[in-house]
Design an enzyme around this catalytic site. Structure first.
Site, short mmCIF file in Angstrom:
data_model
loop_
_atom_site.label_atom_id
_atom_site.label_comp_id
_atom_site.label_asym_id
_atom_site.label_seq_id
_atom_site.Cartn_x
_atom_site.Cartn_y
_atom_site.Cartn_z
N GLU A 39 0.83 -1.19 0.00
CA GLU A 39 0.00 0.00 0.00
C GLU A 39 0.87 1.26 0.00
O GLU A 39 1.95 1.28 0.60
CB GLU A 39 -0.92 0.02 1.22
N LYS A 213 -3.14 8.88 -40.49
CA LYS A 213 -2.99 7.67 -39.70
C LYS A 213 -4.33 6.94 -39.59
O LYS A 213 -4.60 6.24 -38.63
CB LYS A 213 -2.47 8.04 -38.30
#
Length: 346
Positions: A39, A213
């Site tokens: 954590e 693209k």
């Protein structure tokens, strides 16, 4: 200075230190680590009660997102007056629309930042300016654009390199024929703004082109790049906001060289480089310029250079403290044209 504190998370510690130094302030102390179970652990070492706080941290990974969220939460619970999250690279920004059963992660990150108590946000070159709309009207978002700084960098580079190669007869440096090339359709706006600054600085006409693209269907990886514009015999500067795998960049470079470009440079704000050696091995590239929004411990090869954006961020923070315009930092109207602009005032 007594009413202001600047903190930097692990993802932007060096950049935060540069910003604090430029502002003439110390970088405040905080500790970020992990507990035994993995954590995230955050501890603020300095008093922040009643202060205006700036937290600088890019969100390049899940860990860095959690570090920023918990830092803001800690500061809010410690009674900070205001908290501004300065996010050089806004992670998850490319997940900005709904596709099938996928999250709009950019919006979810914005919601989490608001929930833990952020008051203002500053970002550097968001993937899409509309991401500011993911925050509520109660949380203003300042969008800093480093493109003009990069344009000034290339102006000096091209002017100097061309002068070294061929001094003009009148003693003035000769500027090459330049074309600014958007890496794909989504980068045309960035390329236009970059071209505008470079044209003002150089006093010469700068062409604009882009590489298509377009893929046949969503999710398709492979595509055939298609150049729109003429780059024969010209010096090209590719413009993109993020370079990650380097695939798009290398496709662009190969396409430009195959189309007759004499030299190819590139500028991408955020260098999240998975394989920097791929860029180094690209024979058609002079070099790629990236900013230092994303920290990396790896040694970059010769063909990748870094531009420090700390001065831009420091100026934005200073203006924020005095309620001055931040969008006016890089005002194009103040840039004089060296080749005749303003002669009527003589």
């Amino acid at each position: 200075q007594k009413r202001v504190s600047i903190f930097a998370g692990p993802a932007s510690e060096q950049l935060g230190s540069d910003v604090a130094q430029l502002l003439g302030m110390p970088l405040n102390s905080m500790a970020v680590g992990k507990f035994a179970d993995g954590e995230t652990a955050v501890r603020i070492d300095d008093t922040v009660r009643g202060k205006e706080i700036f937290v600088i941290n890019s969100t390049t990974s899940v860990d860095h997102v959690m570090e920023l969220l918990l830092t803001i939460s800690t500061l809010r619970r410690a009674s900070a007056k205001t908290i501004t999250a300065v996010i050089p690279y806004y992670g998850y920004s490319r997940q900005d629309r709904k596709i099938a059963r996928e999250p709009i992660a950019a919006a979810d990150v914005a919601k989490m930042l608001e929930t833990v108590g952020v008051d203002k946000v500053m970002c550097l070159d968001l993937h899409n300016d509309s991401l500011r709309g993911f925050f509520s009207p109660n949380v203003p978002v300042e969008h800093l654009l480093p493109g003009p700084v990069a344009a000034a960098y290339f102006h000096e580079e091209l002017e100097q390199s061309d002068q070294d190669e061929d001094d003009s007869s009148n003693g003035e440096p000769k500027f090459p024929k330049v074309t600014v090339v958007a890496a794909h359709e989504g980068q045309v706006y960035r390329a236009k703004e970059f071209r505008k600054v470079l044209q003002k600085l150089s006093g010469h006409d700068i062409d604009l082109a882009f590489i298509s693209k377009v893929r046949q269907f969503p999710g398709q990886k492979a595509y055939e790049p298609y150049l729109v514009g003429d780059v024969t015999g010209r010096t090209c500067i590719i413009i993109d906001d993020i370079v990650n795998t380097g695939n798009t960049m290398t496709h662009c470079i190969d396409q430009l060289k195959a189309s007759g470009a004499s030299k190819v440079y590139a500028w991408a704000t955020h260098g999240i480089l998975e394989a920097p050696n791929k860029i180094q091995k690209c024979e058609g590239l002079e070099y790629l310029l990236i900013s230092n929004t994303v920290h990396s411990n790896q040694l970059l090869p010769d063909k990748i250079k870094k531009l420090n954006v700390a001065p831009l961020m420091a100026e934005a923070i200073a203006r924020s403290l005095y309620n001055q315009s931040i969008t006016g930092i890089l005002n194009l109207d103040s840039i004089g044209n060296k080749h005749g602009e303003g002669e009527d005032d003589k």
